[in-house]
Design a protein around this motif. Structure first.
Motif, PDB file in Angstrom:
ATOM      1  N   UNK A   1      -1.672   8.738 -19.840  1.00  0.00           N
ATOM      2  CA  UNK A   1      -2.328   8.568 -21.205  1.00  0.00           C
ATOM      3  C   UNK A   1      -1.245   8.383 -22.301  1.00  0.00           C
ATOM      4  N   UNK A   2      -1.404   7.239 -22.800  1.00  0.00           N
ATOM      5  CA  UNK A   2      -0.373   6.745 -23.983  1.00  0.00           C
ATOM      6  C   UNK A   2      -0.422   7.527 -25.205  1.00  0.00           C
ATOM      7  N   UNK A   3      -1.567   8.283 -25.272  1.00  0.00           N
ATOM      8  CA  UNK A   3      -1.793   9.220 -26.100  1.00  0.00           C
ATOM      9  C   UNK A   3      -0.827  10.673 -26.410  1.00  0.00           C
ATOM     10  N   UNK A   4      -0.421  10.792 -24.914  1.00  0.00           N
ATOM     11  CA  UNK A   4       0.149  12.163 -24.643  1.00  0.00           C
ATOM     12  C   UNK A   4       1.635  11.788 -25.524  1.00  0.00           C
ATOM     13  N   UNK A   5       2.424  12.813 -25.737  1.00  0.00           N
ATOM     14  CA  UNK A   5       3.624  12.961 -26.451  1.00  0.00           C
ATOM     15  C   UNK A   5       4.550  12.026 -25.385  1.00  0.00           C
ATOM     16  N   UNK A   6       5.793  11.577 -26.051  1.00  0.00           N
ATOM     17  CA  UNK A   6       6.758  10.705 -25.024  1.00  0.00           C
ATOM     18  C   UNK A   6       7.509  11.813 -24.332  1.00  0.00           C
ATOM     19  N   UNK A   7       7.592  12.966 -24.810  1.00  0.00           N
ATOM     20  CA  UNK A   7       8.541  13.845 -23.922  1.00  0.00           C
ATOM     21  C   UNK A   7       7.727  14.302 -22.699  1.00  0.00           C
ATOM     22  N   UNK A   8       6.561  14.809 -22.890  1.00  0.00           N
ATOM     23  CA  UNK A   8       5.645  14.534 -21.897  1.00  0.00           C
ATOM     24  C   UNK A   8       5.517  13.664 -20.942  1.00  0.00           C
TER      25      UNK A   8
ATOM     26  N   UNK B   1       0.615  -1.383   0.020  1.00  0.00           N
ATOM     27  CA  UNK B   1       0.212   0.212   0.009  1.00  0.00           C
ATOM     28  C   UNK B   1       0.789   1.182  -0.030  1.00  0.00           C
ATOM     29  N   UNK B   2       0.381   2.108  -0.860  1.00  0.00           N
ATOM     30  CA  UNK B   2       1.041   3.718  -0.939  1.00  0.00           C
ATOM     31  C   UNK B   2       2.338   3.484  -1.506  1.00  0.00           C
ATOM     32  N   UNK B   3       2.829   2.533  -2.284  1.00  0.00           N
ATOM     33  CA  UNK B   3       3.883   2.553  -3.352  1.00  0.00           C
ATOM     34  C   UNK B   3       3.260   3.588  -4.528  1.00  0.00           C
ATOM     35  N   UNK B   4       4.126   4.029  -4.881  1.00  0.00           N
ATOM     36  CA  UNK B   4       3.926   5.064  -6.121  1.00  0.00           C
ATOM     37  C   UNK B   4       3.757   4.253  -7.337  1.00  0.00           C
ATOM     38  N   UNK B   5       2.307   4.119  -7.992  1.00  0.00           N
ATOM     39  CA  UNK B   5       2.411   3.325  -9.072  1.00  0.00           C
ATOM     40  C   UNK B   5       1.921   4.184 -10.413  1.00  0.00           C
ATOM     41  N   UNK B   6       2.584   3.783 -11.602  1.00  0.00           N
ATOM     42  CA  UNK B   6       2.218   4.590 -12.739  1.00  0.00           C
ATOM     43  C   UNK B   6       1.209   3.531 -13.633  1.00  0.00           C
ATOM     44  N   UNK B   7       0.171   3.924 -14.303  1.00  0.00           N
ATOM     45  CA  UNK B   7      -0.638   3.120 -14.889  1.00  0.00           C
ATOM     46  C   UNK B   7      -0.527   3.870 -16.249  1.00  0.00           C
ATOM     47  N   UNK B   8      -0.142   3.253 -17.443  1.00  0.00           N
ATOM     48  CA  UNK B   8      -0.301   3.757 -18.727  1.00  0.00           C
ATOM     49  C   UNK B   8      -1.574   3.159 -19.257  1.00  0.00           C
ATOM     50  N   UNK B   9      -2.376   3.986 -19.587  1.00  0.00           N
ATOM     51  CA  UNK B   9      -3.744   3.601 -20.078  1.00  0.00           C
ATOM     52  C   UNK B   9      -4.124   4.154 -21.543  1.00  0.00           C
ATOM     53  N   UNK B  10      -5.017   3.480 -22.159  1.00  0.00           N
ATOM     54  CA  UNK B  10      -5.507   3.957 -23.625  1.00  0.00           C
ATOM     55  C   UNK B  10      -6.658   4.866 -23.339  1.00  0.00           C
ATOM     56  N   UNK B  11      -6.565   5.847 -22.292  1.00  0.00           N
ATOM     57  CA  UNK B  11      -7.733   6.821 -22.321  1.00  0.00           C
ATOM     58  C   UNK B  11      -6.936   8.265 -22.538  1.00  0.00           C
TER      59      UNK B  11
ATOM     60  N   UNK C   1       9.413   4.209 -36.010  1.00  0.00           N
ATOM     61  CA  UNK C   1       8.202   4.239 -35.224  1.00  0.00           C
ATOM     62  C   UNK C   1       7.050   3.459 -35.892  1.00  0.00           C
ATOM     63  N   UNK C   2       6.497   2.515 -35.112  1.00  0.00           N
ATOM     64  CA  UNK C   2       5.337   1.781 -35.605  1.00  0.00           C
ATOM     65  C   UNK C   2       4.178   2.004 -34.710  1.00  0.00           C
ATOM     66  N   UNK C   3       3.010   2.392 -35.410  1.00  0.00           N
ATOM     67  CA  UNK C   3       1.937   2.952 -34.711  1.00  0.00           C
ATOM     68  C   UNK C   3       1.196   1.670 -34.075  1.00  0.00           C
ATOM     69  N   UNK C   4       0.674   1.899 -33.057  1.00  0.00           N
ATOM     70  CA  UNK C   4      -0.316   0.886 -32.416  1.00  0.00           C
ATOM     71  C   UNK C   4      -1.840   1.341 -32.797  1.00  0.00           C
ATOM     72  N   UNK C   5      -2.590   0.334 -32.606  1.00  0.00           N
ATOM     73  CA  UNK C   5      -3.881   0.779 -33.197  1.00  0.00           C
ATOM     74  C   UNK C   5      -4.515   1.946 -32.494  1.00  0.00           C
ATOM     75  N   UNK C   6      -5.753   2.331 -32.685  1.00  0.00           N
ATOM     76  CA  UNK C   6      -6.366   3.407 -32.112  1.00  0.00           C
ATOM     77  C   UNK C   6      -6.578   3.170 -30.573  1.00  0.00           C
ATOM     78  N   UNK C   7      -7.010   1.950 -30.393  1.00  0.00           N
ATOM     79  CA  UNK C   7      -7.360   1.685 -28.866  1.00  0.00           C
ATOM     80  C   UNK C   7      -6.082   1.539 -28.034  1.00  0.00           C
ATOM     81  N   UNK C   8      -4.894   1.964 -28.380  1.00  0.00           N
ATOM     82  CA  UNK C   8      -3.871   1.735 -27.674  1.00  0.00           C
ATOM     83  C   UNK C   8      -2.989   0.130 -27.884  1.00  0.00           C
ATOM     84  N   UNK C   9      -3.692  -0.781 -28.220  1.00  0.00           N
ATOM     85  CA  UNK C   9      -3.128  -2.032 -28.458  1.00  0.00           C
ATOM     86  C   UNK C   9      -2.272  -2.171 -29.660  1.00  0.00           C
ATOM     87  N   UNK C  10      -1.465  -3.089 -29.786  1.00  0.00           N
ATOM     88  CA  UNK C  10      -0.446  -3.321 -30.927  1.00  0.00           C
ATOM     89  C   UNK C  10      -0.844  -4.811 -31.327  1.00  0.00           C
ATOM     90  N   UNK C  11      -0.936  -4.891 -32.577  1.00  0.00           N
ATOM     91  CA  UNK C  11      -1.039  -6.396 -33.255  1.00  0.00           C
ATOM     92  C   UNK C  11       0.289  -6.420 -34.086  1.00  0.00           C
TER      93      UNK C  11
END
Length: 428
Positions: free
Chosen positions: A169-176, A136-146, A411-421
């Protein structure tokens, strides 16, 4: 909702992991029988299908008897049909919808009550991660397709701020993402394998290391050993993969022993079916799932579309939930060359074995019956020899007359939902 009964039920779920396996399986069967009885009495579609099969819940006395029941599929979770899956004890408009992205071509929606979502989204998820070492209270980073707006909304919620959970948000720029990630300094990371590899690629190109991570959790995509090794090596910690879906949340999880995925047997009843029969251990089979803790919209014998194996292994980690192994791919995912069907995961395996540790990411695309493109993001270990080995191995698999074009990409783009095929066809 959060009263002494909730606390007692949560405590029971936490204890279940360490109970003897025969006791766990007895609990699972009792919950299954309760679910069948409840659905027969309260859910229209199951009452209809039981009656059509000439069965009642009392007729289900063994795992083989479950095979007599009809299955449901993604088709049943679309449009107005989904309302036939809602229990008469619940008001439809009071339920919380959860939509799939439609990455399989069939978007669906499932409905949950608030109390069932609490156990699925908080208790179930915390249980497996705490077992792996989360505190509990460990800092957690969740990268999500939101969207960034949805991420800001989640990050503003007091419970997530209290628990040190930060969404990205995985749609944010990599730099941000890089700037905020280094500011938060998470000890726990959760995300799609393909996105984490993209992020690692960005960090390495900018000569940025990160050694503050205790563990990484991945989900939502098939994870292979190359991806695992790359992620573990960069973050200098262990990776734990989770198998789940929008319809059920977390179905099974890896432990420290890595002998497979422990099935959350007090939440789900899993069948491994091949040719209409329960498959033998360690044989590829279709996964069919029944939910045991969702009364608002119980899913009974749901064809989730994945292929895996029930394991004969025993695990010494302390969790006695049964194991499943080798989530190979989706049922029906294959390419056709010269009339021969080749499963996606076999092509994936050929590329991994050929490329080994010379790439960050690849994508195989069938452009025509006689033409494929292989896109690669490579590292400094890649060479002409590796390229020749790749083409030679692919020719042996799909045919020497197939045109194989290897393209190096930034770069190889993921699908619009954030997943990769990693394997796909423009023909389907």
């Amino acid at each position: 909702m959060y009263n002494h009964k909730t606390i007692a039920k949560t405590y029971t779920f936490l204890k279940n992991m360490r109970k003897p396996q025969n006791e766990i399986l007895n609990i699972q069967w009792r919950l299954l029988k309760e679910t069948l009885n409840y659905a027969y009495e309260n859910v229209q579609i199951y009452r209809e299908r039981f009656n059509e099969a000439g069965l009642t819940p009392d007729d289900i006395q063994s795992p083989d008897d479950m095979l007599k029941l009809p299955t449901i599929s993604k088709y049943d979770l679309q449009g107005e049909r989904v309302k036939k899956l809602i229990s008469t004890e619940f008001v439809f408009n009071d339920l919380i919808p959860m939509k799939t992205s439609g990455s399989t071509g069939i978007p669906t929606v499932s409905y949950f009550s608030k109390d069932s979502l609490f156990y699925l989204m908080w208790v179930l998820k915390y249980r497996s991660k705490a077992f792996c070492g989360l505190r509990l209270f460990d800092p957690v980073a969740i990268f999500c397709a939101e969207s960034e707006g949805e991420v800001q909304r989640k990050n503003s919620q007091p419970i997530r701020r209290l628990l040190n959970i930060k969404y990205f948000s995985i749609y944010s720029s990599k730099k941000n993402l890089e700037t905020e990630f280094l500011r938060v300094k998470p000890k726990i990371i959760y995300g799609f394998p393909s996105f984490l590899i993209d992020f690692i690629c960005h960090l390495e190109k900018n000569h940025i290391g990160y050694d503050k991570c205790k563990m990484v959790f991945t989900s939502s995509e098939l994870l292979d050993e190359h991806q695992r090794k790359l992620i573990e090596n960069y973050f200098s910690c262990r990776l734990y993969d989770i198998y789940g879906s929008v319809e059920f949340k977390e179905i099974a999880f890896e432990c420290s022993q890595k002998k497979g995925y422990h099935i959350n047997a007090d939440f789900f009843y899993i069948e491994f079916v091949k040719n209409g029969k329960n498959a033998a251990p360690d044989k590829d089979a279709e996964i069919i799932v029944t939910s045991l803790q969702t009364k608002a919209m119980p899913l009974i014998r749901y064809r989730i579309g994945d292929i895996a194996r029930v394991s004969s292994e025993k695990c010494s980690c302390g969790c006695n939930f049964p194991l499943m192994t080798m989530v190979c791919g989706r049922k029906g995912d294959y390419l056709t060359f010269h009339g021969e069907k080749i499963p996606y995961y076999e092509i994936n395996r050929t590329l991994r074995e050929s490329l080994q540790d010379t790439i960050y990411k690849f994508q195989f695309i069938q452009m025509a019956q006689n033409k494929v493109i292989v896109k690669l993001i490579v590292n400094d270990k890649y060479s002409d020899f590796v390229k020749s080995r790749l083409k030679e191995n692919l020719e042996a698999q799909i045919g020497k007359d197939i045109e194989i074009n290897v393209c190096l990409e930034e770069e190889i783009n993921n699908q619009q939902n954030g997943k990769f095929c990693s394997v796909q066809s423009v023909l389907s």
